[in-house]
Design a protein around this motif. Structure first.
Motif, PDB file in Angstrom:
ATOM      1  N   THR A   1      16.783  35.874  51.294  1.00  0.00           N
ATOM      2  CA  THR A   1      17.291  36.973  52.114  1.00  0.00           C
ATOM      3  C   THR A   1      18.166  37.873  51.259  1.00  0.00           C
ATOM      4  OG1 THR A   1      19.139  35.582  52.838  1.00  0.00           O
ATOM      5  CG2 THR A   1      17.198  35.666  54.249  1.00  0.00           C
ATOM      6  N   VAL A   2      18.034  39.177  51.498  1.00  0.00           N
ATOM      7  CA  VAL A   2      18.705  40.184  50.684  1.00  0.00           C
ATOM      8  C   VAL A   2      19.414  41.172  51.601  1.00  0.00           C
ATOM      9  CG1 VAL A   2      18.360  42.091  49.053  1.00  0.00           C
ATOM     10  CG2 VAL A   2      17.041  39.970  48.796  1.00  0.00           C
ATOM     11  N   ALA A   3      20.633  41.555  51.246  1.00  0.00           N
ATOM     12  CA  ALA A   3      21.361  42.604  51.965  1.00  0.00           C
ATOM     13  C   ALA A   3      21.745  43.692  50.975  1.00  0.00           C
ATOM     14  CB  ALA A   3      22.606  42.040  52.647  1.00  0.00           C
ATOM     15  N   ILE A   4      21.439  44.945  51.318  1.00  0.00           N
ATOM     16  CA  ILE A   4      21.668  46.076  50.416  1.00  0.00           C
ATOM     17  C   ILE A   4      22.600  47.071  51.101  1.00  0.00           C
ATOM     18  CG2 ILE A   4      20.598  47.927  49.090  1.00  0.00           C
ATOM     19  CD1 ILE A   4      17.952  46.295  49.302  1.00  0.00           C
ATOM     20  N   PHE A   5      23.764  47.273  50.520  1.00  0.00           N
ATOM     21  CA  PHE A   5      24.746  48.211  51.053  1.00  0.00           C
ATOM     22  C   PHE A   5      24.527  49.573  50.404  1.00  0.00           C
ATOM     23  CE2 PHE A   5      26.410  44.106  51.945  1.00  0.00           C
ATOM     24  CZ  PHE A   5      27.268  44.221  53.024  1.00  0.00           C
TER      25      PHE A   5
ATOM     26  N   LYS B   1       8.991  39.014  46.677  1.00  0.00           N
ATOM     27  CA  LYS B   1       8.598  38.362  47.920  1.00  0.00           C
ATOM     28  C   LYS B   1       9.782  37.800  48.703  1.00  0.00           C
ATOM     29  CE  LYS B   1       3.984  37.221  46.187  1.00  0.00           C
ATOM     30  NZ  LYS B   1       2.976  36.146  45.957  1.00  0.00           N
ATOM     31  N   ALA B   2      10.872  38.568  48.742  1.00  0.00           N
ATOM     32  CA  ALA B   2      11.983  38.194  49.612  1.00  0.00           C
ATOM     33  C   ALA B   2      11.492  38.231  51.057  1.00  0.00           C
ATOM     34  CB  ALA B   2      13.155  39.153  49.417  1.00  0.00           C
ATOM     35  N   SER B   3      11.974  37.305  51.886  1.00  0.00           N
ATOM     36  CA  SER B   3      11.485  37.207  53.267  1.00  0.00           C
ATOM     37  C   SER B   3      12.177  38.190  54.201  1.00  0.00           C
ATOM     38  CB  SER B   3      11.689  35.780  53.788  1.00  0.00           C
ATOM     39  OG  SER B   3      13.075  35.454  53.814  1.00  0.00           O
ATOM     40  N   LYS B   4      13.423  38.538  53.932  1.00  0.00           N
ATOM     41  CA  LYS B   4      14.179  39.469  54.769  1.00  0.00           C
ATOM     42  C   LYS B   4      15.015  40.358  53.865  1.00  0.00           C
ATOM     43  CE  LYS B   4      16.302  38.000  58.570  1.00  0.00           C
ATOM     44  NZ  LYS B   4      15.969  38.811  59.768  1.00  0.00           N
ATOM     45  N   ILE B   5      14.864  41.660  54.027  1.00  0.00           N
ATOM     46  CA  ILE B   5      15.632  42.629  53.253  1.00  0.00           C
ATOM     47  C   ILE B   5      16.364  43.525  54.236  1.00  0.00           C
ATOM     48  CG2 ILE B   5      15.580  44.461  51.520  1.00  0.00           C
ATOM     49  CD1 ILE B   5      12.905  43.309  50.538  1.00  0.00           C
TER      50      ILE B   5
ATOM     51  N   LYS C   1      31.750  38.958  51.301  1.00  0.00           N
ATOM     52  CA  LYS C   1      31.893  38.158  52.516  1.00  0.00           C
ATOM     53  C   LYS C   1      30.548  37.909  53.201  1.00  0.00           C
ATOM     54  CE  LYS C   1      36.607  39.750  53.558  1.00  0.00           C
ATOM     55  NZ  LYS C   1      37.442  40.561  54.481  1.00  0.00           N
ATOM     56  N   SER C   2      29.560  38.747  52.894  1.00  0.00           N
ATOM     57  CA  SER C   2      28.234  38.609  53.498  1.00  0.00           C
ATOM     58  C   SER C   2      27.338  37.645  52.740  1.00  0.00           C
ATOM     59  CB  SER C   2      27.535  39.985  53.560  1.00  0.00           C
ATOM     60  OG  SER C   2      28.308  40.925  54.273  1.00  0.00           O
ATOM     61  N   THR C   3      27.807  37.152  51.604  1.00  0.00           N
ATOM     62  CA  THR C   3      26.989  36.335  50.717  1.00  0.00           C
ATOM     63  C   THR C   3      27.042  34.859  51.108  1.00  0.00           C
ATOM     64  OG1 THR C   3      27.457  37.909  48.937  1.00  0.00           O
ATOM     65  CG2 THR C   3      26.559  35.779  48.289  1.00  0.00           C
ATOM     66  N   LYS C   4      25.921  34.206  51.012  1.00  0.00           N
ATOM     67  CA  LYS C   4      25.795  32.793  51.378  1.00  0.00           C
ATOM     68  C   LYS C   4      26.633  31.904  50.461  1.00  0.00           C
ATOM     69  CE  LYS C   4      23.649  29.301  53.503  1.00  0.00           C
ATOM     70  NZ  LYS C   4      23.725  29.056  54.968  1.00  0.00           N
ATOM     71  N   GLU C   5      27.483  31.086  51.068  1.00  0.00           N
ATOM     72  CA  GLU C   5      28.269  30.126  50.286  1.00  0.00           C
ATOM     73  C   GLU C   5      27.354  29.035  49.733  1.00  0.00           C
ATOM     74  OE1 GLU C   5      31.486  28.595  52.602  1.00  0.00           O
ATOM     75  OE2 GLU C   5      32.568  30.506  52.659  1.00  0.00           O
ATOM     76  N   GLY C   6      27.696  28.571  48.549  1.00  0.00           N
ATOM     77  CA  GLY C   6      26.920  27.505  47.924  1.00  0.00           C
ATOM     78  C   GLY C   6      26.064  27.980  46.781  1.00  0.00           C
ATOM     79  N   TRP C   7      25.371  29.115  46.994  1.00  0.00           N
ATOM     80  CA  TRP C   7      24.488  29.609  45.926  1.00  0.00           C
ATOM     81  C   TRP C   7      24.339  31.129  45.902  1.00  0.00           C
ATOM     82  CZ3 TRP C   7      22.240  26.586  49.955  1.00  0.00           C
ATOM     83  CH2 TRP C   7      21.550  27.329  50.936  1.00  0.00           C
ATOM     84  N   GLY C   8      24.912  31.821  46.869  1.00  0.00           N
ATOM     85  CA  GLY C   8      24.688  33.254  46.969  1.00  0.00           C
ATOM     86  C   GLY C   8      25.283  34.059  45.829  1.00  0.00           C
ATOM     87  N   LYS C   9      24.677  35.231  45.593  1.00  0.00           N
ATOM     88  CA  LYS C   9      25.158  36.148  44.558  1.00  0.00           C
ATOM     89  C   LYS C   9      25.490  37.505  45.174  1.00  0.00           C
ATOM     90  CE  LYS C   9      22.584  34.302  40.577  1.00  0.00           C
ATOM     91  NZ  LYS C   9      21.574  34.641  39.536  1.00  0.00           N
ATOM     92  N   ALA C  10      26.648  38.037  44.831  1.00  0.00           N
ATOM     93  CA  ALA C  10      27.035  39.394  45.210  1.00  0.00           C
ATOM     94  C   ALA C  10      27.006  40.244  43.942  1.00  0.00           C
ATOM     95  CB  ALA C  10      28.427  39.409  45.828  1.00  0.00           C
ATOM     96  N   VAL C  11      26.189  41.272  43.961  1.00  0.00           N
ATOM     97  CA  VAL C  11      25.984  42.108  42.771  1.00  0.00           C
ATOM     98  C   VAL C  11      26.591  43.485  43.030  1.00  0.00           C
ATOM     99  CG1 VAL C  11      24.301  43.079  41.162  1.00  0.00           C
ATOM    100  CG2 VAL C  11      23.853  40.868  42.272  1.00  0.00           C
ATOM    101  N   ILE C  12      27.561  43.867  42.207  1.00  0.00           N
ATOM    102  CA  ILE C  12      28.237  45.158  42.345  1.00  0.00           C
ATOM    103  C   ILE C  12      27.573  46.165  41.405  1.00  0.00           C
ATOM    104  CG2 ILE C  12      30.446  46.359  42.283  1.00  0.00           C
ATOM    105  CD1 ILE C  12      30.299  44.033  44.307  1.00  0.00           C
TER     106      ILE C  12
ATOM    107  N   ALA D   1      23.566  36.206  53.376  1.00  0.00           N
ATOM    108  CA  ALA D   1      22.382  36.540  52.586  1.00  0.00           C
ATOM    109  C   ALA D   1      22.445  35.842  51.231  1.00  0.00           C
ATOM    110  CB  ALA D   1      22.290  38.050  52.390  1.00  0.00           C
ATOM    111  N   ASP D   2      21.281  35.478  50.728  1.00  0.00           N
ATOM    112  CA  ASP D   2      21.229  34.846  49.409  1.00  0.00           C
ATOM    113  C   ASP D   2      21.680  35.810  48.309  1.00  0.00           C
ATOM    114  OD1 ASP D   2      20.050  32.371  50.357  1.00  0.00           O
ATOM    115  OD2 ASP D   2      18.196  33.522  50.645  1.00  0.00           O
ATOM    116  N   TYR D   3      21.358  37.093  48.499  1.00  0.00           N
ATOM    117  CA  TYR D   3      21.716  38.109  47.504  1.00  0.00           C
ATOM    118  C   TYR D   3      22.234  39.353  48.224  1.00  0.00           C
ATOM    119  CZ  TYR D   3      18.638  35.092  44.791  1.00  0.00           C
ATOM    120  OH  TYR D   3      18.051  34.000  44.211  1.00  0.00           O
ATOM    121  N   CYS D   4      23.410  39.818  47.837  1.00  0.00           N
ATOM    122  CA  CYS D   4      23.981  41.042  48.391  1.00  0.00           C
ATOM    123  C   CYS D   4      24.220  42.041  47.268  1.00  0.00           C
ATOM    124  CB  CYS D   4      25.301  40.750  49.117  1.00  0.00           C
ATOM    125  SG  CYS D   4      25.118  39.825  50.657  1.00  0.00           S
TER     126      CYS D   4
END
Length: 398
Positions: free
Chosen positions: A207-211, A228-232, A294-305, A276-279
């Motif tokens: 799952t991906v979130a794009i600001f 092939k992300a399942s949710k963007i 804050k929107s990134t999944k704890e445990g393995w998520g990545k927040a990319v600035i 989300a897995d990736y923000c």
């Protein structure tokens, strides 16, 4: 057979008088002026610009009342051009070749360039286009007709009929690439796709979130779709961007203005089972950087600035977010090495493996360059193409 462009040898080694869009004060309209462009020095290349485009970074610096850049200045850093002449010790490109100037240096010889973990280049001391002149000696190749030097921008300055660029900031490109699509590969597309493929390494089913659904955000979506992300999820205040975003793979939309009392990260966590897995933050606001984390999944998520904070404001990070396994990272140019990775992206585009055409929403003539600023500031455009010279045509040599 090699594609080439006809270049006159009469200007080689001489100053060229041409037109440029000069900005003399922050926030003021650009003025088309006649300027002089010096010939290239050692390791430099003079380019005839064919077309260029307006990036949000140009507008951010244009609006800065205080910052790293000084005025008067020639903006522009997404462009395509033809080599007019080369300075001493330049062997990589020749007169008549099509080239893409880039702000990210890539000498291919320093420790960083040879390291696959970074796209930083230390050939110029690690600087990234922040100097006001050429990277080797710090002096300008531009001056107005009163003899006053004009400052460079990000080692490119493409809002001019001619510019001078260091060979370490040039990428020879496939002449089959349409001229009007080439500027996309100078900043926005590599930044977004590189962030998805190289920095975050988006994986299948994630799952991906794009600001921010500007050019960079939509390029992130395109890269994530190809992985092939399942949710963007696209987050933007402009609902007009939602329809075009679907064409780049965005599956869900959040307009912060319609979230009521809920914060954006609360909505995203509800839609993604905890984050989300990736923000990706693609706007440049400290408050949104915090929301992305804050929107990134704890445990393995990545927040990319990816956005540059326009006011230089810092953002806050809770130590528990990091301890609980959120990775916070960022990159310039999507972490890509221009001389190897840009030709790779162009090749994928030419083979229809990337959908990019609709990133160009408007076109204007050079004389109307200020319309490009108006369109971007009003939220009506993605990339506005600015034509410097329609007339240049390739020829074939054996």
């Amino acid at each position: 057979m090699n594609n080439g462009f006809k270049i006159s040898s009469e200007t080689r080694g001489k100053s060229i008088r041409c037109r440029a869009a000069v900005c003399r004060q922050p926030g003021e309209p650009l003025v088309i002026e006649e300027i002089e462009v010096d010939p290239p020095k050692i390791g430099e290349v003079r380019i005839k610009i064919l077309c260029t485009s307006l990036c949000h970074s140009d507008v951010t610096v244009w609006n800065m009342r205080q910052g790293l850049f000084s005025f008067p200045i020639i903006f522009g850093h997404e462009a395509v051009g033809i080599v007019e002449s080369v300075g001493e010790e330049v062997e990589e490109v020749k007169e008549g070749e099509m080239v893409l100037p880039v702000f990210q240096s890539n000498c291919k010889e320093c420790k960083e360039c040879k390291n696959g973990r970074t796209n930083k280049c230390s050939v110029f001391g690690g600087k990234t286009g922040m100097g006001l002149g050429m990277p080797r000696d710090g002096t300008s190749r531009f001056k107005d007709l009163n003899g006053q030097p004009l400052n460079h921008f990000l080692y490119v300055s493409s809002f001019s009929e001619y510019t001078v660029v260091d060979v370490h900031n040039l990428v020879p490109i496939n002449p089959k690439l349409p001229i009007d699509k080439a500027p996309l590969f100078g900043c926005g597309v590599p930044t977004g796709i590189g962030a998805a493929w190289n920095v975050a390494d988006v994986d299948e089913g994630s799952t991906v979130a794009i600001f921010g659904l500007g050019t960079v955000g939509l390029a992130v979506a395109e890269g994530s779709k190809r992985r092939k992300a399942s949710k963007i999820i696209g987050i933007d205040l402009n609902p007009n961007k939602f329809e075009i975003a679907k064409k780049f793979g965005v599956t869900d939309f959040i307009n912060p203005a319609t979230c009521g009392d809920k914060a954006i990260h609360e909505v995203i966590k509800e839609e993604t089972d905890g984050g989300a897995d990736y923000c990706f933050e693609c706007i440049g606001l400290a408050s949104l950087m915090e929301e992305a984390i804050k929107s990134t999944k704890e445990g393995w998520g990545k927040a990319v600035i990816l956005g540059v904070e326009k006011d230089g404001a810092a953002f806050k990070v809770n130590s528990f977010e990091i301890i609980n396994g959120i990775t916070i990272t960022g990159a310039l140019f999507g972490g890509l090495k221009p001389k190897s990775d840009v030709p790779m992206l162009i090749n994928k585009y030419l083979h229809k493996e990337l959908n990019l055409d609709e990133l160009i929403s408007h076109e204007v003539e050079f004389e109307d360059i200020n319309k490009a600023f108006d369109l971007l500031l009003s939220g009506k455009s993605l990339r506005c193409l600015i034509w410097i010279d329609h007339g240049f045509q390739p020829y074939i040599t054996s």
